[in-house]
Enzyme design. Structure first.
Site, short mmCIF file in Angstrom:
data_model
loop_
_atom_site.label_atom_id
_atom_site.label_comp_id
_atom_site.label_asym_id
_atom_site.label_seq_id
_atom_site.Cartn_x
_atom_site.Cartn_y
_atom_site.Cartn_z
N PHE A 178 0.83 -1.22 0.00
CA PHE A 178 0.00 0.00 0.00
C PHE A 178 0.86 1.26 0.00
CE2 PHE A 178 -3.93 -2.02 2.31
CZ PHE A 178 -4.21 -2.77 1.17
N ASN A 195 -0.01 -8.12 1.77
CA ASN A 195 1.20 -7.37 2.06
C ASN A 195 1.08 -6.40 3.23
OD1 ASN A 195 2.54 -8.61 -0.15
ND2 ASN A 195 1.47 -7.21 -1.54
N THR A 240 -10.54 -11.67 -7.78
CA THR A 240 -9.93 -11.73 -6.48
C THR A 240 -8.69 -10.84 -6.43
OG1 THR A 240 -8.43 -13.55 -7.03
CG2 THR A 240 -10.61 -14.16 -6.20
N ASN A 241 -8.11 -10.77 -5.23
CA ASN A 241 -6.81 -10.15 -5.05
C ASN A 241 -5.73 -11.17 -5.44
OD1 ASN A 241 -4.75 -8.32 -4.07
ND2 ASN A 241 -6.27 -7.52 -2.63
#
Length: 340
Positions: free
Chosen positions: A113, A175, A243-244
């Site tokens: 992020f 993450n 999805t991720n």
């Protein structure tokens, strides 16, 4: 031309290549030419009250801070998803943190992020000039403890709602330590219900309803996925993104990069992501909007997501490996299937 550009870009470290490619798109926008002459496929549909020019969008992660909207808009997408943004700026994880697995048409990233904060994104959106729907993907800061995660999501949501066509709550990045715990069936309702209430307050005040979605991981087993989807349906969620990236490495065993920490995306994720889309559709019935993402490397892959139950699809790794023509081919293939 794209193949030539890709060869040059792939000689650079992945993050450097990413920045160079986005600047190249920005230049094409300023010159009022499309990159490698793609054109946007016209296949409009209205979903969640939003009109999408076609069904193929950009996944979150490529333009976290909304700095390249004009350039990306030239590539043929039907919508763009920006972010993930957090309330406060954060640098993300140390570099190197993105790795190519070229023989698998895959990436591993542990970006964490990295972004300049939700307020900075809004400043960029104030200057943006595009007719494309813009989704905004929101997360929590790494230093915020899980028990305070709701405060981060509420802060982000309040900041971006006036500028978003839809908002995605990211609970599934691998993450940010512990983040995926928030998507479990037992926890997700306590997070999403207050966010839905905050959105509803905005709707009542501004007479504009912004759809709220949740992005899920591909690594839950069927029982865990069922519990999470059922909890989100009980909350009245407007849609789901599936999805991720995945932490599973079974599809890339033997690759020199297979043991790098982070989320795996690209072709190895395709089948699992499609299976999650299909299971969500089975659980939710015909009406819940689903954005299918993960491993779309060909137009047939995009159609497969639609046939599994997705209403829209998104590209990221496939765009890096195959360029703007994948957008056009996918949107055209989806249109052909829908209008048979």
């Amino acid at each position: 031309m794209f193949q030539i550009a890709r060869k040059l870009l792939f000689r650079l470290p992945p993050e450097r290549a990413h920045a160079v490619a986005l600047r190249g798109l920005d230049l094409t926008a300023k010159a009022r030419i499309g990159p490698f002459k793609p054109s946007r496929v016209d296949d409009p549909q209205t979903l969640m009250g939003v009109q999408f020019p076609n069904a193929v969008g950009l996944s979150a992660g490529m333009d976290k801070d909304g700095e390249h909207i004009a350039g990306l808009a030239t590539a043929g997408f039907g919508f763009l998803e920006l972010g993930t943004v957090t309330p406060m700026p954060q640098p993300g994880n140390p570099q190197p943190r993105v790795f190519r697995l070229v023989e698998h048409e895959a990436l591993i990233n542990r970006l964490g992020f990295n972004n300049r904060g939700a307020g900075n994104l809004v400043e960029n959106l104030r200057k943006a000039d595009t007719d494309l729907p813009l989704g905004i993907n929101i997360g929590k800061n790494r230093t915020t403890p899980l028990e305070s995660a709701l405060e981060d999501y509420e802060s982000c949501l309040s900041t971006v709602l006036p500028w978003a066509d839809y908002v995605v709550v990211n609970l599934s990045s691998p993450n940010t330590p512990g983040l995926r715990d928030l998507q479990s069936g037992g926890a997700v309702g306590g997070l999403i219900r207050p966010l839905m209430a905050r959105r509803d307050e905005f709707t009542a005040t501004n007479k504009r309803r912004v759809p709220l979605l949740v992005k899920l991981a591909p690594d839950m087993n069927d029982r865990e996925l069922d519990e999470t989807v059922e909890a989100l349906l009980e909350c009245g969620i407007d849609g789901l993104t599936a999805t991720n990236t995945t932490v599973d490495r079974s599809a890339v065993l033997g690759n020199v990069r297979a043991d790098e920490e982070g989320g795996l995306s690209g072709r190895p994720l395709r089948d699992r992501a499609t299976a999650v889309v299909a299971r969500i559709r089975m659980l939710s019935g015909p009406d819940l909007p689903i954005i299918g993402v993960g491993g779309i490397m060909t137009a047939d892959d995009a159609v497969e997501k639609i046939q599994a139950g997705a209403n829209l699809v998104q590209l990221y790794t496939g765009f890096i490996y195959h360029g703007p023509r994948l957008i056009q081919a996918s949107a055209q293939a989806i249109r052909d299937v829908r209008h048979r």
